[in-house]
Design a protein around this motif. Sequence first.
Motif, PDB file in Angstrom:
ATOM      1  N   ILE A 148      -1.332  12.503 -18.430  1.00  0.00           N
ATOM      2  CA  ILE A 148      -1.578  13.444 -19.469  1.00  0.00           C
ATOM      3  C   ILE A 148      -0.106  13.751 -20.204  1.00  0.00           C
ATOM      4  N   HIS A 149       0.734  12.710 -19.902  1.00  0.00           N
ATOM      5  CA  HIS A 149       2.024  12.804 -20.946  1.00  0.00           C
ATOM      6  C   HIS A 149       1.842  12.557 -22.162  1.00  0.00           C
ATOM      7  N   ASP A 150       2.439  13.475 -22.997  1.00  0.00           N
ATOM      8  CA  ASP A 150       2.001  13.032 -24.442  1.00  0.00           C
ATOM      9  C   ASP A 150       3.162  13.291 -25.584  1.00  0.00           C
ATOM     10  N   GLY A 206      -6.140   9.127 -16.918  1.00  0.00           N
ATOM     11  CA  GLY A 206      -5.249   9.548 -15.835  1.00  0.00           C
ATOM     12  C   GLY A 206      -3.835   9.890 -16.117  1.00  0.00           C
ATOM     13  N   GLU A 230      10.527   0.182 -26.865  1.00  0.00           N
ATOM     14  CA  GLU A 230      10.998   1.367 -25.927  1.00  0.00           C
ATOM     15  C   GLU A 230      11.058   2.647 -26.343  1.00  0.00           C
ATOM     16  N   SER A 284       3.928   5.124 -13.099  1.00  0.00           N
ATOM     17  CA  SER A 284       3.480   3.321 -12.720  1.00  0.00           C
ATOM     18  C   SER A 284       2.222   3.289 -12.211  1.00  0.00           C
ATOM     19  N   SER A 337       0.068   4.545 -24.559  1.00  0.00           N
ATOM     20  CA  SER A 337       0.981   4.886 -23.910  1.00  0.00           C
ATOM     21  C   SER A 337       0.537   5.195 -22.341  1.00  0.00           C
ATOM     22  N   ALA A 350      10.487   5.553 -30.358  1.00  0.00           N
ATOM     23  CA  ALA A 350       9.654   5.813 -31.658  1.00  0.00           C
ATOM     24  C   ALA A 350      10.236   5.008 -32.758  1.00  0.00           C
ATOM     25  N   GLY A 386       6.074  11.520 -25.825  1.00  0.00           N
ATOM     26  CA  GLY A 386       6.547  10.293 -26.350  1.00  0.00           C
ATOM     27  C   GLY A 386       5.441   9.609 -27.143  1.00  0.00           C
TER      28      GLY A 386
HETATM   29  C1  B12 Z   1       7.680  15.942 -19.336  1.00  0.00           C
HETATM   30  C2  B12 Z   1       7.122  15.361 -18.091  1.00  0.00           C
HETATM   31  C3  B12 Z   1       6.163  15.849 -17.550  1.00  0.00           C
HETATM   32  C4  B12 Z   1       5.248  16.971 -18.461  1.00  0.00           C
HETATM   33  C5  B12 Z   1       4.288  16.393 -19.437  1.00  0.00           C
HETATM   34  C6  B12 Z   1       4.236  17.219 -20.428  1.00  0.00           C
HETATM   35  C7  B12 Z   1       3.588  16.345 -21.587  1.00  0.00           C
HETATM   36  N1  B12 Z   1       2.728  17.303 -22.726  1.00  0.00           N
HETATM   37  O1  B12 Z   1       3.805  15.348 -22.071  1.00  0.00           O
HETATM   38  C8  B12 Z   1       4.162  17.394 -17.239  1.00  0.00           C
HETATM   39  C9  B12 Z   1       4.859  18.467 -16.469  1.00  0.00           C
HETATM   40  C10 B12 Z   1       2.780  17.665 -17.333  1.00  0.00           C
HETATM   41  C11 B12 Z   1       4.173  16.215 -16.084  1.00  0.00           C
HETATM   42  C12 B12 Z   1       3.473  15.678 -15.138  1.00  0.00           C
HETATM   43  C13 B12 Z   1       3.679  14.992 -14.419  1.00  0.00           C
HETATM   44  N2  B12 Z   1       4.382  13.883 -14.110  1.00  0.00           N
HETATM   45 CO1  B12 Z   1       6.009  13.681 -15.438  1.00  0.00          CO
HETATM   46  N3  B12 Z   1       7.364  13.546 -16.343  1.00  0.00           N
HETATM   47  C14 B12 Z   1       7.847  14.165 -17.583  1.00  0.00           C
HETATM   48  C15 B12 Z   1       9.220  13.744 -17.902  1.00  0.00           C
HETATM   49  C16 B12 Z   1      10.191  14.616 -17.354  1.00  0.00           C
HETATM   50  C17 B12 Z   1       9.512  13.489 -19.082  1.00  0.00           C
HETATM   51  C18 B12 Z   1       8.691  12.476 -20.117  1.00  0.00           C
HETATM   52  C19 B12 Z   1       8.707  12.592 -21.633  1.00  0.00           C
HETATM   53  O2  B12 Z   1       8.283  13.237 -22.362  1.00  0.00           O
HETATM   54  N4  B12 Z   1       9.963  11.889 -22.014  1.00  0.00           N
HETATM   55  C20 B12 Z   1      10.499  11.750 -23.344  1.00  0.00           C
HETATM   56  C21 B12 Z   1       9.799  10.885 -24.181  1.00  0.00           C
HETATM   57  C22 B12 Z   1      10.287  11.101 -25.585  1.00  0.00           C
HETATM   58  O3  B12 Z   1       9.965   9.577 -23.782  1.00  0.00           O
HETATM   59  P1  B12 Z   1       8.694   8.689 -23.231  1.00  0.00           P
HETATM   60  O4  B12 Z   1       7.500   9.566 -22.855  1.00  0.00           O
HETATM   61  O5  B12 Z   1       9.229   7.629 -22.479  1.00  0.00           O
HETATM   62  O6  B12 Z   1       8.200   8.132 -24.796  1.00  0.00           O
HETATM   63  C23 B12 Z   1       9.227   7.321 -25.525  1.00  0.00           C
HETATM   64  C24 B12 Z   1       9.233   5.606 -25.085  1.00  0.00           C
HETATM   65  O7  B12 Z   1       8.546   5.526 -23.934  1.00  0.00           O
HETATM   66  C25 B12 Z   1       7.996   5.246 -26.336  1.00  0.00           C
HETATM   67  N5  B12 Z   1       6.630   5.266 -26.008  1.00  0.00           N
HETATM   68  C26 B12 Z   1       5.752   6.230 -25.337  1.00  0.00           C
HETATM   69  N6  B12 Z   1       4.662   5.984 -25.522  1.00  0.00           N
HETATM   70  C27 B12 Z   1       4.558   4.819 -26.230  1.00  0.00           C
HETATM   71  C28 B12 Z   1       3.578   4.341 -26.645  1.00  0.00           C
HETATM   72  C29 B12 Z   1       3.689   3.131 -27.722  1.00  0.00           C
HETATM   73  C30 B12 Z   1       2.548   2.278 -28.086  1.00  0.00           C
HETATM   74  C31 B12 Z   1       5.047   2.826 -27.989  1.00  0.00           C
HETATM   75  C32 B12 Z   1       5.115   1.409 -28.702  1.00  0.00           C
HETATM   76  C33 B12 Z   1       6.208   3.393 -27.264  1.00  0.00           C
HETATM   77  C34 B12 Z   1       5.639   4.413 -26.690  1.00  0.00           C
HETATM   78  O8  B12 Z   1       8.639   5.891 -27.399  1.00  0.00           O
HETATM   79  C35 B12 Z   1       8.749   7.264 -26.997  1.00  0.00           C
HETATM   80  C36 B12 Z   1       9.474   7.932 -27.971  1.00  0.00           C
HETATM   81  O9  B12 Z   1      10.676   7.485 -28.026  1.00  0.00           O
HETATM   82  C37 B12 Z   1       9.292  12.238 -17.081  1.00  0.00           C
HETATM   83  C38 B12 Z   1      10.547  11.995 -16.684  1.00  0.00           C
HETATM   84  C39 B12 Z   1      11.290  10.887 -17.595  1.00  0.00           C
HETATM   85  N7  B12 Z   1      12.628  10.779 -17.825  1.00  0.00           N
HETATM   86  O10 B12 Z   1      10.406  10.126 -18.213  1.00  0.00           O
HETATM   87  C40 B12 Z   1       8.277  12.637 -15.980  1.00  0.00           C
HETATM   88  C41 B12 Z   1       7.545  11.461 -15.345  1.00  0.00           C
HETATM   89  C42 B12 Z   1       7.042  10.805 -16.097  1.00  0.00           C
HETATM   90  N8  B12 Z   1       6.613  12.315 -14.483  1.00  0.00           N
HETATM   91  C43 B12 Z   1       6.344  11.939 -13.374  1.00  0.00           C
HETATM   92  C44 B12 Z   1       5.433  12.240 -12.405  1.00  0.00           C
HETATM   93  C45 B12 Z   1       5.238  11.775 -11.135  1.00  0.00           C
HETATM   94  C46 B12 Z   1       4.453  13.451 -12.940  1.00  0.00           C
HETATM   95  C47 B12 Z   1       3.115  13.761 -11.738  1.00  0.00           C
HETATM   96  C48 B12 Z   1       2.568  12.911 -11.217  1.00  0.00           C
HETATM   97  C49 B12 Z   1       3.990  14.768 -11.291  1.00  0.00           C
HETATM   98  C50 B12 Z   1       2.791  15.782 -10.256  1.00  0.00           C
HETATM   99  N9  B12 Z   1       3.295  15.364  -9.069  1.00  0.00           N
HETATM  100  O11 B12 Z   1       2.092  16.235 -10.518  1.00  0.00           O
HETATM  101  C51 B12 Z   1       2.462  14.522 -13.193  1.00  0.00           C
HETATM  102  C52 B12 Z   1       1.375  13.454 -13.719  1.00  0.00           C
HETATM  103  C53 B12 Z   1       0.209  14.216 -14.298  1.00  0.00           C
HETATM  104  C54 B12 Z   1      -0.566  13.141 -15.052  1.00  0.00           C
HETATM  105  N10 B12 Z   1      -1.734  12.848 -14.547  1.00  0.00           N
HETATM  106  O12 B12 Z   1      -0.154  12.641 -15.977  1.00  0.00           O
HETATM  107  C55 B12 Z   1       7.336  10.672 -12.964  1.00  0.00           C
HETATM  108  C56 B12 Z   1       6.549   9.185 -13.139  1.00  0.00           C
HETATM  109  C57 B12 Z   1       6.872   8.355 -11.958  1.00  0.00           C
HETATM  110  C58 B12 Z   1       6.302   7.140 -12.095  1.00  0.00           C
HETATM  111  N11 B12 Z   1       7.206   5.885 -12.445  1.00  0.00           N
HETATM  112  O13 B12 Z   1       5.305   6.826 -11.923  1.00  0.00           O
HETATM  113  C59 B12 Z   1       8.318  10.890 -14.092  1.00  0.00           C
HETATM  114  C60 B12 Z   1       9.007   9.717 -14.224  1.00  0.00           C
HETATM  115  C61 B12 Z   1       9.475  11.785 -13.209  1.00  0.00           C
HETATM  116  C62 B12 Z   1      10.107  11.296 -11.935  1.00  0.00           C
HETATM  117  N12 B12 Z   1      11.416  10.711 -12.345  1.00  0.00           N
HETATM  118  O14 B12 Z   1       9.567  11.298 -11.045  1.00  0.00           O
HETATM  119  N13 B12 Z   1       5.414  15.171 -16.415  1.00  0.00           N
END
Ligand code: B12
Length: 217
Positions: A104-106, A102, A200, A154, A150, A202, A108
Amino acid sequence: MVDDIYQAMVTSITDGDSEAAEALARRAIAEGIDPLDAINKGFVVGIQQVGEAFGCGQAFLPDLVLAGEAMKAAVAVLDPELASRGQQRETAGDVVLGTVKGDIHDIGKMLVGTMLSASGFQVHDLGVDVPPERFAHKAREVKAAIVGVSALLSTTMSNQRLVIEALDDLGLRSQVKVMVGGAPVTRTWAETIEADGFAEDAIRAVVEARRLVGSNA
Ligand code: B12
């Protein structure tokens, strides 16, 4: 000067320059530099610097993504060279990694995978929108030490629990450590679903993975 090429490797990663990273990897091979040294003394130092800069707010998401891609470009050139020399990087353990069903974020997850693989783990990345059973079957197939799950939404976090249940269903739960992460995921959540580990970012994911496999490497 070998030190100069290592420094150039570091810079290619901190600049997020995939072309330069790939060219430097090829140059290292041409100049007879040990590919393991190229990874450990050059490229890994670069990705660590970017990770640390990100951790303290001096680098941003695009920097991380570009650095991760540059790292992958370099390792893709060097890995076959390592294999052909029969000099595999020491494997710290197999990790099955994916984003929950469910979701598609990839970005991180990709960074976590890159860092784990740069740190000696064998990473099997299942991609995004991965059903719980797929995590479990892959873990069985590769005898994974760790399953990394990952979730960025929420609404999909609870699917991390389903992965743990799927491992349980296959009788694997006691053999595999589960590590969870993603923006909404907290240590409290990890404890609630009885995951073994949480990180929290990588960089911390590598520390956590090493803890889970009991390695100080
Ligand atoms: C880029 C992004 C997208 C891109 C994703 C592209 C891709 N290829 O990943 C797109 C545009 C597709 C997208 C879509 C959506 N998104 Co989005 N997205 C984001 C955004 C802006 C950045 C996420 C990101 O890449 N962060 C950067 C990386 C480096 O950080 P990270 O993912 O957190 O990963 C780090 C840690 O969490 C950890 N980590 C991650 N995974 C793992 C796994 C393990 C095992 C471990 C140990 C650690 C770990 O290490 C990573 C590296 O340091 C966030 C906002 C945010 N600030 O997070 C919203 C966000 C996550 N999205 C959100 C939403 C709502 C959506 C959509 C539902 C929007 C919509 N209405 O269509 C869709 C959902 C689609 C789906 N079914 O998944 C919300 C989620 C709200 C919630 N709490 O539920 C956010 C928070 C935005 C917001 N403020 O509202 N999104």
